[in-house]
Design a protein around this motif. Structure first.
Motif, PDB file in Angstrom:
ATOM      1  N   ALA A   1      -1.453  21.360  -4.715  1.00 31.99           N
ATOM      2  CA  ALA A   1      -1.605  20.865  -3.346  1.00 31.99           C
ATOM      3  C   ALA A   1      -1.153  21.916  -2.345  1.00 31.99           C
ATOM      4  CB  ALA A   1      -0.797  19.592  -3.156  1.00 31.99           C
ATOM      5  N   SER A   2      -1.954  22.151  -1.358  1.00 30.39           N
ATOM      6  CA  SER A   2      -1.591  23.109  -0.318  1.00 30.39           C
ATOM      7  C   SER A   2      -0.693  22.437   0.711  1.00 30.39           C
ATOM      8  CB  SER A   2      -2.850  23.663   0.361  1.00 30.39           C
ATOM      9  OG  SER A   2      -3.595  22.600   0.935  1.00 30.39           O
ATOM     10  N   ALA A   3       0.000  23.254   1.502  1.00 29.00           N
ATOM     11  CA  ALA A   3       0.832  22.693   2.560  1.00 29.00           C
ATOM     12  C   ALA A   3      -0.057  21.977   3.574  1.00 29.00           C
ATOM     13  CB  ALA A   3       1.628  23.805   3.239  1.00 29.00           C
ATOM     14  N   GLY A   4       0.482  20.941   4.180  1.00 33.42           N
ATOM     15  CA  GLY A   4      -0.277  20.147   5.128  1.00 33.42           C
ATOM     16  C   GLY A   4      -0.492  18.741   4.615  1.00 33.42           C
ATOM     17  N   THR A   5      -1.507  18.065   5.144  1.00 34.89           N
ATOM     18  CA  THR A   5      -1.774  16.667   4.808  1.00 34.89           C
ATOM     19  C   THR A   5      -2.816  16.555   3.707  1.00 34.89           C
ATOM     20  OG1 THR A   5      -1.225  15.941   7.052  1.00 34.89           O
ATOM     21  CG2 THR A   5      -2.533  14.438   5.705  1.00 34.89           C
ATOM     22  N   SER A   6      -2.521  15.741   2.711  1.00 33.32           N
ATOM     23  CA  SER A   6      -3.461  15.465   1.627  1.00 33.32           C
ATOM     24  C   SER A   6      -3.610  13.960   1.475  1.00 33.32           C
ATOM     25  CB  SER A   6      -2.967  16.059   0.300  1.00 33.32           C
ATOM     26  OG  SER A   6      -2.899  17.472   0.359  1.00 33.32           O
ATOM     27  N   TYR A   7      -4.828  13.528   1.179  1.00 31.43           N
ATOM     28  CA  TYR A   7      -5.134  12.115   0.970  1.00 31.43           C
ATOM     29  C   TYR A   7      -5.411  11.916  -0.522  1.00 31.43           C
ATOM     30  CZ  TYR A   7      -5.969  12.276   6.023  1.00 31.43           C
ATOM     31  OH  TYR A   7      -5.847  12.459   7.377  1.00 31.43           O
ATOM     32  N   TYR A   8      -4.796  10.877  -1.108  1.00 28.11           N
ATOM     33  CA  TYR A   8      -4.972  10.616  -2.535  1.00 28.11           C
ATOM     34  C   TYR A   8      -5.452   9.185  -2.756  1.00 28.11           C
ATOM     35  CZ  TYR A   8      -2.182  14.837  -3.310  1.00 28.11           C
ATOM     36  OH  TYR A   8      -1.711  16.128  -3.320  1.00 28.11           O
ATOM     37  N   ARG A   9      -6.319   9.038  -3.754  1.00 28.39           N
ATOM     38  CA  ARG A   9      -6.701   7.710  -4.214  1.00 28.39           C
ATOM     39  C   ARG A   9      -6.908   7.760  -5.716  1.00 28.39           C
ATOM     40  NH1 ARG A   9     -12.952   7.268  -1.823  1.00 28.39           N
ATOM     41  NH2 ARG A   9     -13.930   8.637  -3.367  1.00 28.39           N
ATOM     42  N   LEU A  10      -6.875   6.603  -6.337  1.00 29.91           N
ATOM     43  CA  LEU A  10      -7.113   6.475  -7.775  1.00 29.91           C
ATOM     44  C   LEU A  10      -8.467   5.824  -8.009  1.00 29.91           C
ATOM     45  CD1 LEU A  10      -3.646   5.014  -8.831  1.00 29.91           C
ATOM     46  CD2 LEU A  10      -4.355   7.421  -8.901  1.00 29.91           C
ATOM     47  N   ARG A  11      -9.202   6.365  -8.957  1.00 23.56           N
ATOM     48  CA  ARG A  11     -10.433   5.713  -9.420  1.00 23.56           C
ATOM     49  C   ARG A  11     -10.147   5.166 -10.805  1.00 23.56           C
ATOM     50  NH1 ARG A  11     -15.268   7.786 -12.261  1.00 23.56           N
ATOM     51  NH2 ARG A  11     -16.988   6.315 -11.887  1.00 23.56           N
ATOM     52  N   GLN A  12     -10.124   3.847 -10.912  1.00 24.47           N
ATOM     53  CA  GLN A  12      -9.856   3.218 -12.206  1.00 24.47           C
ATOM     54  C   GLN A  12     -11.195   2.933 -12.885  1.00 24.47           C
ATOM     55  OE1 GLN A  12     -10.245  -0.382 -13.224  1.00 24.47           O
ATOM     56  NE2 GLN A  12      -9.742   0.440 -15.253  1.00 24.47           N
ATOM     57  N   VAL A  13     -11.373   3.468 -14.091  1.00 21.79           N
ATOM     58  CA  VAL A  13     -12.628   3.333 -14.823  1.00 21.79           C
ATOM     59  C   VAL A  13     -12.395   2.445 -16.042  1.00 21.79           C
ATOM     60  CG1 VAL A  13     -14.516   4.549 -15.972  1.00 21.79           C
ATOM     61  CG2 VAL A  13     -13.295   5.645 -14.071  1.00 21.79           C
ATOM     62  N   ASP A  14     -13.245   1.431 -16.194  1.00 22.07           N
ATOM     63  CA  ASP A  14     -13.147   0.530 -17.339  1.00 22.07           C
ATOM     64  C   ASP A  14     -13.920   1.085 -18.529  1.00 22.07           C
ATOM     65  OD1 ASP A  14     -11.557  -1.180 -15.976  1.00 22.07           O
ATOM     66  OD2 ASP A  14     -13.018  -2.807 -15.828  1.00 22.07           O
ATOM     67  N   GLN A  15     -13.735   0.464 -19.671  1.00 21.57           N
ATOM     68  CA  GLN A  15     -14.388   0.925 -20.894  1.00 21.57           C
ATOM     69  C   GLN A  15     -15.901   0.765 -20.856  1.00 21.57           C
ATOM     70  OE1 GLN A  15     -12.349  -1.057 -24.092  1.00 21.57           O
ATOM     71  NE2 GLN A  15     -10.407   0.006 -23.697  1.00 21.57           N
ATOM     72  N   ASP A  16     -16.394  -0.100 -19.936  1.00 24.74           N
ATOM     73  CA  ASP A  16     -17.849  -0.244 -19.817  1.00 24.74           C
ATOM     74  C   ASP A  16     -18.420   0.690 -18.753  1.00 24.74           C
ATOM     75  OD1 ASP A  16     -17.049  -1.372 -17.445  1.00 24.74           O
ATOM     76  OD2 ASP A  16     -17.910  -3.353 -17.817  1.00 24.74           O
ATOM     77  N   GLY A  17     -17.565   1.553 -18.179  1.00 22.62           N
ATOM     78  CA  GLY A  17     -18.029   2.546 -17.223  1.00 22.62           C
ATOM     79  C   GLY A  17     -17.949   2.133 -15.767  1.00 22.62           C
ATOM     80  N   THR A  18     -17.716   0.854 -15.489  1.00 21.25           N
ATOM     81  CA  THR A  18     -17.578   0.432 -14.098  1.00 21.25           C
ATOM     82  C   THR A  18     -16.242   0.904 -13.547  1.00 21.25           C
ATOM     83  OG1 THR A  18     -16.701  -1.714 -14.798  1.00 21.25           O
ATOM     84  CG2 THR A  18     -19.065  -1.567 -14.367  1.00 21.25           C
TER      85      THR A  18
END
Length: 618
Positions: free
Chosen positions: A501-518
């Motif tokens: 991560a570089s200095a400054g503002t960073s935005y993070y989110r999680l992508r949760q993937v199920d076993q069926d791909g959704t």
């Protein structure tokens, strides 16, 4: 996991913590906002704001909604999120001026046990609520049996209730208090009144919304005035009061003074939000032209608005209720429906449709069309269908009436009825564990990177978590993929250290993937990091408390370098050793044996020497 799971995954426990956020001072005042926590939460969540010069705070606003102040000192504030709040920046006002937080507080409303297929809402009648002002001869004689109800919500008394305020064709605003907090029972008390006891009344076709424009802690009632084409302003006589003082019409600059804001057509309905995140409220006004006009306050806590050039646009063209119809009677509402930090605009129309638009980017004043809201993903909600009793002129408002975690949409119509549409209750899984219950997602900025932590209360057929980062809150790239628990009914915790991560503002989110791909996305965590010059990067293990896997990373490394990692028990016995190519990209340590719970020491050896770090196996 189906698409309907997405808001399940956004459910938070109310224990998230925001990174410190620099304030954007709008005056020369000494007060500042250094940070607030949690960063997201449901209505009723208590937010702790830290800063300087906060003593004697007059108000804390979120998109014009006044937050109840629980406690106040020079260095901190405790406030409660109100029922009508939506995602936005916090504005703190003291006697010395106003200050705006640099990051948003995200308002979430969906809790466990609920699904919300995108744009899918289930409807049923709302017993007992109908605007029936038939006793007034003007309504009966002029408009026959139609009353054009326009609802809004507010907690006027500060008791936590979701009370209904309903504007009608007669020009009054009816007050329907909730029987108790969380109840679906409402009964008409009276019309809202002025301090002298007379009814609040505008020319006709009253269309109300409630905000605190001037940041003085008293709620303002803004009412579109029908044929008069103005927005009347009334202010509470005291905090918690049900009586109001008439302040006059909203103003626009004119020469060296001001004059009435006159809308482009009849039957204006106002909606208020801070779209561009500068602390100044925007006023979006729909009217009989079907178009939407944008005005912005000429300062923080100002009731004077400056007209923006042109109309509100989506997909590069003017938004128009009912398409190309000559008249559309646009009735907008600004609200973050899916908890992704982008404000949605939901608009009712004369023909009865309810259409959703979403900001094209964080803090944008343009939108992207998301289509009509539907009952089942296919059939659009239509308050004016042939053979239906609704009669068109849809006027929507969205909230969670009964505190069950499901969003409720109230729609007024030409006949004066208020209809209730609620999110669907999850039934497919019966009593099985929920797909993913995210109970916490937080982060902490450090000198050499950003640390992310999240936890789940339960998981069903989950495959992995993908960590995504953005520099602008709009375009995301995938940093890493962490194996999920699969199916678990117990609490699980996860960590990820972003050493690149570089200095400054960073935005993070999680992508949760199920076993069926959704898949589904979490809310966004915003971290602001200041680089630490002169600090040499050292290998770092994470998670520091691990169960199945352990990784090592070298923050800031430009190129990979050979390293040996070895894990030792607390008494110095080596349990495993392996070679890795150490870099800013986390490397999973291979060959971990089955370990007993307890403390361990990870030693990492590079050409620069050996470092040790304590870790714990659970």
């Amino acid at each position: 996991m189906s698409l309907s799971t997405s808001l399940l995954f956004r459910k938070l426990s109310g224990q998230l913590f925001a990174a410190a956020a620099c304030a954007l001072p709008l005056t020369s005042a000494a007060q500042t906002i250094l940070g607030f926590s949690p960063s997201t939460g449901n209505p009723g969540t208590v937010i702790t704001i830290t800063g300087t010069g906060l003593s004697g705070t007059k108000s804390v606003l979120l998109n014009g909604q006044s937050l109840k102040i629980n406690s106040n000192s020079a260095l901190s504030l405790s406030v409660t999120v109100p029922v009508a709040a939506s995602t936005g920046k916090l504005v703190v006002t003291t006697a010395f001026g106003s200050t705006v937080s640099a990051s948003q507080f995200g308002v979430t409303r969906v809790t466990s046990g609920v699904t919300f297929p995108q744009q899918t809402i289930k409807g049923n009648s709302f017993n007992g609520i109908k605007v029936a002002a038939a006793s007034n001869s003007a309504v009966t004689n002029t408009y026959g049996a139609v009353y054009y109800s326009t609802p809004t919500i507010a907690d006027l008394t500060g008791t936590g209730r979701t009370d209904l305020l309903i504007g009608n064709a007669n020009g009054n605003v009816e007050y329907w208090p909730q029987a108790s907090v969380g109840s679906t029972s409402f009964s008409k008390n009276s019309n809202l009144k002025l301090a002298n006891g007379t009814d609040i009344r505008v020319a006709n076709f009253a269309k109300p919304t409630v905000v605190d424009l001037d940041g003085n802690g008293l709620l303002d009632l803004l009412v579109g005035t029908g044929d008069n084409q103005r927005i009347a302003r009334f202010e509470q006589t005291a905090a918690g009061a049900l009586t109001f003082n008439s302040i006059g019409n909203l103003q626009v600059p004119s020469g060296s003074g001001t004059t009435d804001l006159v809308t482009g057509a009849r039957y204006p309905r106002p909606s208020v939000a801070d779209l561009d995140g500068d602390g100044r409220l925007e006023l979006l006004i729909g009217d009989y032209s079907g178009l939407l006009r944008r005005y912005e306050a000429n300062g923080v806590n100002s009731a004077v608005f400056v007209a923006d050039a042109g109309n509100i646009q989506a997909d590069g063209a003017n938004i128009k209720a009912d398409g190309t119809a000559s008249n559309g009677t646009a009735k907008p509402l600004v609200f973050d429906m899916d908890g992704n930090g982008l404000l949605d605009m939901v608009m009712g129309s004369q023909l009865g449709a309810v259409t959703r638009y979403e900001q094209s980017a964080r803090y944008a004043t343009t939108f992207v069309s998301k289509g009509n809201l539907t009952i089942d993903g296919t059939n659009a909600i239509n308050m004016g269908s042939s053979g239906n009793a609704e009669g068109g002129f849809a006027a929507p408002i969205i909230t969670d009436i009964n505190n069950d975690g499901r969003l409720d949409m109230l729609i007024g119509d030409q006949n004066g009825t208020i209809y209730l549409y609620t999110q669907k209750q999850q039934t497919a899984l019966n009593n099985s564990p929920l797909p993913v219950q995210l109970s916490a997602f937080s982060g902490q900025a450090a000198g050499l990177g950003n640390q992310l932590n999240w936890a789940t209360a339960s998981e069903l057929n989950s495959a992995r978590f993908e960590v995504e980062r953005s520099a602008d809150g709009t375009s995301y790239t995938t940093l890493a993929s962490l194996t999920a628990a699969g199916t678990s009914t117990t609490a699980r915790s996860y960590q990820y250290f972003d050493a690149a991560a570089s200095a400054g503002t960073s935005y993070y989110r999680l992508r949760q993937v199920d076993q069926d791909g959704t898949s589904a996305y979490s809310p966004v965590v915003v971290l602001t990091r200041t680089a630490s010059p002169g600090v040499a990067a050292q290998p770092q293990a994470f998670p520091t408390v691990f169960s199945e896997s352990l990784s090592v990373v070298l923050p800031g490394a430009a190129t990979a370098q050979a390293a040996t990692v070895a894990l030792f028990t607390a008494d110095g016995r080596q349990v495993c050793s392996s070679s890795v190519q150490l870099s800013a990209t986390p490397q999973t340590i291979s060959g971990l044996p089955i370990l007993a719970p307890g403390l361990y020491v990870l030693r990492t050896t590079t050409a620069a020497g050996t470092t040790s770090q304590r870790v714990s196996h659970e």
